[in-house]
Design a protein around this motif. Structure first.
Motif, PDB file in Angstrom:
ATOM      1  N   GLY A  47       0.598  -1.080  -0.052  1.00 60.39           N
ATOM      2  CA  GLY A  47       0.011  -0.015  -0.095  1.00 60.39           C
ATOM      3  C   GLY A  47       0.621   1.280   0.040  1.00 60.39           C
ATOM      4  O   GLY A  47       1.843   1.243   0.833  1.00 60.39           O
ATOM      5  N   PHE A  48       0.395   2.420  -0.799  1.00 59.33           N
ATOM      6  CA  PHE A  48       0.970   3.636  -0.638  1.00 59.33           C
ATOM      7  C   PHE A  48       0.033   4.654  -0.711  1.00 59.33           C
ATOM      8  O   PHE A  48      -1.066   4.490  -0.908  1.00 59.33           O
ATOM      9  N   ILE A  49       0.380   5.678   0.482  1.00 60.21           N
ATOM     10  CA  ILE A  49      -0.402   7.004   0.525  1.00 60.21           C
ATOM     11  C   ILE A  49       0.517   8.047  -0.039  1.00 60.21           C
ATOM     12  O   ILE A  49       1.619   8.415   0.631  1.00 60.21           O
ATOM     13  N   ASP A  50      -0.111   8.677  -0.909  1.00 61.77           N
ATOM     14  CA  ASP A  50       0.886   9.825  -1.427  1.00 61.77           C
ATOM     15  C   ASP A  50       2.071   9.508  -2.099  1.00 61.77           C
ATOM     16  O   ASP A  50       3.169  10.025  -1.865  1.00 61.77           O
ATOM     17  N   SER A  64      -7.579   0.814  -5.538  1.00 61.93           N
ATOM     18  CA  SER A  64      -7.776   2.064  -4.997  1.00 61.93           C
ATOM     19  C   SER A  64      -8.939   2.176  -3.951  1.00 61.93           C
ATOM     20  O   SER A  64      -9.746   1.859  -4.286  1.00 61.93           O
ATOM     21  N   VAL A  65      -8.420   2.657  -2.797  1.00 60.34           N
ATOM     22  CA  VAL A  65      -9.385   2.519  -1.651  1.00 60.34           C
ATOM     23  C   VAL A  65      -9.219   3.982  -0.908  1.00 60.34           C
ATOM     24  O   VAL A  65      -8.119   4.560  -0.810  1.00 60.34           O
ATOM     25  N   THR A  66     -10.158   4.224  -0.070  1.00 57.29           N
ATOM     26  CA  THR A  66     -10.028   5.050   0.976  1.00 57.29           C
ATOM     27  C   THR A  66     -10.203   4.542   2.433  1.00 57.29           C
ATOM     28  O   THR A  66     -11.411   3.864   2.674  1.00 57.29           O
ATOM     29  N   PHE A  67      -9.358   4.943   3.456  1.00 57.61           N
ATOM     30  CA  PHE A  67      -9.495   4.240   4.471  1.00 57.61           C
ATOM     31  C   PHE A  67     -10.823   5.090   5.320  1.00 57.61           C
ATOM     32  O   PHE A  67     -10.941   6.233   5.017  1.00 57.61           O
ATOM     33  N   PRO A  68     -11.647   4.317   6.039  1.00 61.16           N
ATOM     34  CA  PRO A  68     -12.830   4.905   6.907  1.00 61.16           C
ATOM     35  C   PRO A  68     -12.377   6.007   7.739  1.00 61.16           C
ATOM     36  O   PRO A  68     -11.036   5.874   8.365  1.00 61.16           O
ATOM     37  N   GLU A  69     -13.102   6.832   8.034  1.00 64.35           N
ATOM     38  CA  GLU A  69     -12.876   8.022   9.025  1.00 64.35           C
ATOM     39  C   GLU A  69     -12.717   7.322  10.307  1.00 64.35           C
ATOM     40  O   GLU A  69     -11.843   8.136  11.173  1.00 64.35           O
ATOM     41  N   GLU A  70     -13.551   6.342  10.684  1.00 65.26           N
ATOM     42  CA  GLU A  70     -13.203   5.803  12.013  1.00 65.26           C
ATOM     43  C   GLU A  70     -12.154   4.502  12.087  1.00 65.26           C
ATOM     44  O   GLU A  70     -12.222   3.994  12.906  1.00 65.26           O
ATOM     45  N   TYR A  71     -11.269   4.798  10.962  1.00 64.55           N
ATOM     46  CA  TYR A  71     -10.078   3.728  11.193  1.00 64.55           C
ATOM     47  C   TYR A  71      -9.412   3.667  12.359  1.00 64.55           C
ATOM     48  O   TYR A  71      -9.212   4.834  13.041  1.00 64.55           O
ATOM     49  N   GLY A  72      -8.937   2.560  12.824  1.00 68.25           N
ATOM     50  CA  GLY A  72      -8.384   2.617  14.145  1.00 68.25           C
ATOM     51  C   GLY A  72      -6.982   3.318  14.291  1.00 68.25           C
ATOM     52  O   GLY A  72      -6.785   3.473  15.300  1.00 68.25           O
ATOM     53  N   ASP A  73      -6.302   3.441  13.191  1.00 65.34           N
ATOM     54  CA  ASP A  73      -4.957   4.061  13.259  1.00 65.34           C
ATOM     55  C   ASP A  73      -5.313   5.562  12.894  1.00 65.34           C
ATOM     56  O   ASP A  73      -5.651   5.666  11.521  1.00 65.34           O
ATOM     57  N   ASP A  74      -5.103   6.484  13.448  1.00 63.42           N
ATOM     58  CA  ASP A  74      -5.488   7.780  13.213  1.00 63.42           C
ATOM     59  C   ASP A  74      -4.382   8.462  12.080  1.00 63.42           C
ATOM     60  O   ASP A  74      -4.807   9.452  11.328  1.00 63.42           O
ATOM     61  N   ARG A  75      -3.331   7.954  11.779  1.00 61.82           N
ATOM     62  CA  ARG A  75      -2.381   8.121  10.834  1.00 61.82           C
ATOM     63  C   ARG A  75      -3.052   7.697   9.300  1.00 61.82           C
ATOM     64  O   ARG A  75      -2.773   8.577   8.439  1.00 61.82           O
ATOM     65  N   TYR A  76      -3.902   6.899   9.160  1.00 66.23           N
ATOM     66  CA  TYR A  76      -4.573   6.714   8.159  1.00 66.23           C
ATOM     67  C   TYR A  76      -5.992   6.793   7.736  1.00 66.23           C
ATOM     68  O   TYR A  76      -6.465   6.936   6.530  1.00 66.23           O
ATOM     69  N   ALA A  77      -6.664   7.193   8.766  1.00 62.78           N
ATOM     70  CA  ALA A  77      -8.203   7.488   8.880  1.00 62.78           C
ATOM     71  C   ALA A  77      -8.353   8.574   7.783  1.00 62.78           C
ATOM     72  O   ALA A  77      -7.789   9.405   7.995  1.00 62.78           O
ATOM     73  N   LYS A  95      -7.784   8.801   4.737  1.00 57.77           N
ATOM     74  CA  LYS A  95      -6.840   9.096   3.549  1.00 57.77           C
ATOM     75  C   LYS A  95      -7.134   7.985   2.414  1.00 57.77           C
ATOM     76  O   LYS A  95      -7.450   6.866   2.551  1.00 57.77           O
ATOM     77  N   ALA A  96      -6.770   8.352   1.074  1.00 55.82           N
ATOM     78  CA  ALA A  96      -6.753   7.640   0.108  1.00 55.82           C
ATOM     79  C   ALA A  96      -5.296   6.886  -0.056  1.00 55.82           C
ATOM     80  O   ALA A  96      -4.462   7.279   0.423  1.00 55.82           O
ATOM     81  N   ALA A  97      -5.805   5.628  -0.284  1.00 54.19           N
ATOM     82  CA  ALA A  97      -4.388   4.679  -0.793  1.00 54.19           C
ATOM     83  C   ALA A  97      -4.552   3.910  -1.919  1.00 54.19           C
ATOM     84  O   ALA A  97      -5.511   3.591  -2.459  1.00 54.19           O
ATOM     85  N   VAL A  98      -3.344   3.482  -2.658  1.00 57.31           N
ATOM     86  CA  VAL A  98      -3.246   3.076  -3.534  1.00 57.31           C
ATOM     87  C   VAL A  98      -2.650   1.466  -3.103  1.00 57.31           C
ATOM     88  O   VAL A  98      -1.393   1.467  -2.615  1.00 57.31           O
ATOM     89  N   PHE A  99      -3.293   0.293  -3.427  1.00 59.06           N
ATOM     90  CA  PHE A  99      -2.317  -0.842  -3.025  1.00 59.06           C
ATOM     91  C   PHE A  99      -1.956  -1.424  -4.441  1.00 59.06           C
ATOM     92  O   PHE A  99      -2.751  -1.938  -5.410  1.00 59.06           O
TER      93      PHE A  99
END
Length: 453
Positions: free
Chosen positions: A173-176, A217-230, A232-236
């Motif tokens: 996975g990649f973010i930005d 291509s996905v977006t992490f849910p706003e309530e995701y357990g890790d605030d670093r990724y909540a 955010k858009a990511a590409v795997f």
């Protein structure tokens, strides 16, 4: 010992003041000295040979008073409790009011007593006992579960991935455009449609073939357990390595022979329906009994000390610890709390409502046993203890020495009360129909109600 006063200071609270004579205090001081003298060392004397008067001269005549009073109090207080027929539910809090060689000692004990309980009507309680009808769909669901257990896993190489398949993938996975921690996996097994991954991830594997490399291509849910990724858009970057599927057996006589003692699928269906019906009847009986005893609790009036609820919660937590170790080996309670992010106080709060209900019910049942003069004879108690000892494969003397026998007698009285209430209860299925009719009406009213501004 002499009882000075016995005062009810509050609901479920009594304050008992009693005196210890100078003679009894002196005898206790001498016993304390005799116990401790082997450890007493004073310059000019051999260890263990220091006279008591010398010790008292050096350290004061009250040097042995505290231990002497503590030696006397349990027996004296127990005698008062028995004489006054007081039932206490917690360890007494004892304060030493005064203590002198000439006058002896005066002590004050605060006792938390068993609550006074008022029960409502407990005979002829109405409750529904509707047995759920077992349908063909229920039977089919059971057969489908049996089919799943007999499924064979086969490789798929002649089509694209579908929902329900299990695939093996490599992904990163990649973010930005930056790889992130925890976003990489190799030879990772994933059942499509399981919802194991971020929403949208599995759907984008459907339709892909073995060997394909593609971006998810996905977006992490706003309530995701890790605030670093909540949020955010990511590409795997993903590669599909393999596809397998479950091959289920046909629903026929051969299946019945393979998984049961029956020769035909119709016989298996009939047996499943019979078992489901028995389960439905047991569940209805349980709901009926729960409704009865909920009514007993609702009709019970008592001011119950928190200590009784805390004690029941403690017991529940000990039981839960045992279940953890039984199911998960060496998993400790503190480790479970860390894994779930829960505190011990939060766990206790979860148990408290049920603990309050159970304690209230127990007190009500004991009160009913008194009102109905329900007793357990010595012969009944002995027979029950013999059966308990046999089940434990232990001698009866061993059992009697290790359990509070009178508490066991009380448990048996309560069991008789439970049967009394159940036998006098009335099945009223009109109540179930009324509750069913009320539910949609309440929902409709809630929908029509204007929102608060």
């Amino acid at each position: 010992m002499s009882l000075v006063s016995d005062v009810k200071t509050d609901v479920n609270m009594r304050e008992v003041t009693f005196s210890i004579s100078a003679e009894d205090l002196e005898k206790a001081c001498e016993r304390v000295y005799q116990r401790q003298k082997k450890d007493i060392a004073v310059k000019g004397f051999r260890k263990g040979k220091v006279p008591r008067k010398m010790v008292e001269k050096l350290y004061g005549e009250d040097v042995f008073f505290e231990d002497a009073v503590n030696m006397i109090i349990p027996g004296e207080l127990d005698a008062i409790i028995r004489e006054k027929e007081i039932i206490i539910i917690d360890r007494p809090s004892v304060e030493l009011v005064s203590c002198t060689k000439e006058d002896g000692a005066v002590c004050k004990a605060v006792l938390i007593t068993k609550p006074e309980v008022t029960v409502g009507e407990y005979k002829g309680i109405h409750a529904p006992m509707k047995v759920r009808e077992v349908t063909d769909d229920d039977v089919n669901q059971q057969i489908e579960m049996l089919r799943q257990r007999q499924a064979r896993v086969v490789d798929v190489d002649d089509r694209a991935a579908q929902l329900g398949d299990e695939v093996k993938i490599n992904f990163e996975g990649f973010i930005d455009d930056e790889a992130f921690e925890g976003g990489k996996g190799e030879d990772y097994p994933l059942r499509l449609g399981s919802g194991q991954f971020i929403p949208g991830f599995e759907d984008q594997i459907v339709g892909k073939n073995i060997g394909e490399k593609f971006d998810v291509s996905v977006t992490f849910p706003e309530e995701y357990g890790d605030d670093r990724y909540a949020g955010k858009a990511a590409v795997f970057k993903t590669e599909l390595l393999g596809i397998t599927m479950q091959e289920l057996p046909e629903v026929d006589d051969e299946l019945a022979k393979d998984i049961s003692e029956f020769d035909t699928i119709d016989e298996l269906r009939e047996d499943i329906k019979k078992n489901l019906t028995q389960t439905a009847e047991q569940q209805a009986q349980t709901r009926f009994e729960n409704a009865i005893f909920d009514a007993v609790v609702d009709a019970t009036d008592a001011v119950i000390p928190q200590v009784l609820f805390d004690r029941r919660i403690d017991q529940r937590i000990r039981e839960f610890e045992g279940q953890l170790q039984q199911q998960y080996g060496d998993l400790k309670l503190n480790e479970y709390l860390q894994l779930t992010g829960m505190t011990l106080e939060q766990l206790r709060d979860e148990y408290e409502p049920q603990a309050k209900k159970e304690v209230t019910l127990r007190l009500a049942l004991e009160k009913i046993a008194d009102l109905e003069d329900i007793q357990v004879s010595d012969d009944e108690l002995e027979e029950a203890l013999q059966e308990f000892a046999a089940s434990m494969q232990a001698p009866i003397e061993f059992v009697k020495a290790r359990i509070p026998v009178e508490d066991y007698r009380t448990d048996m009285r309560v069991t008789k009360v439970v049967e009394l209430i159940k036998n006098n209860a009335v099945v009223d299925n009109d109540m179930a129909e009324a509750e069913t009719a009320e539910a949609p009406a309440e929902e409709a009213a809630a929908e029509e109600a204007p929102a608060a501004e």
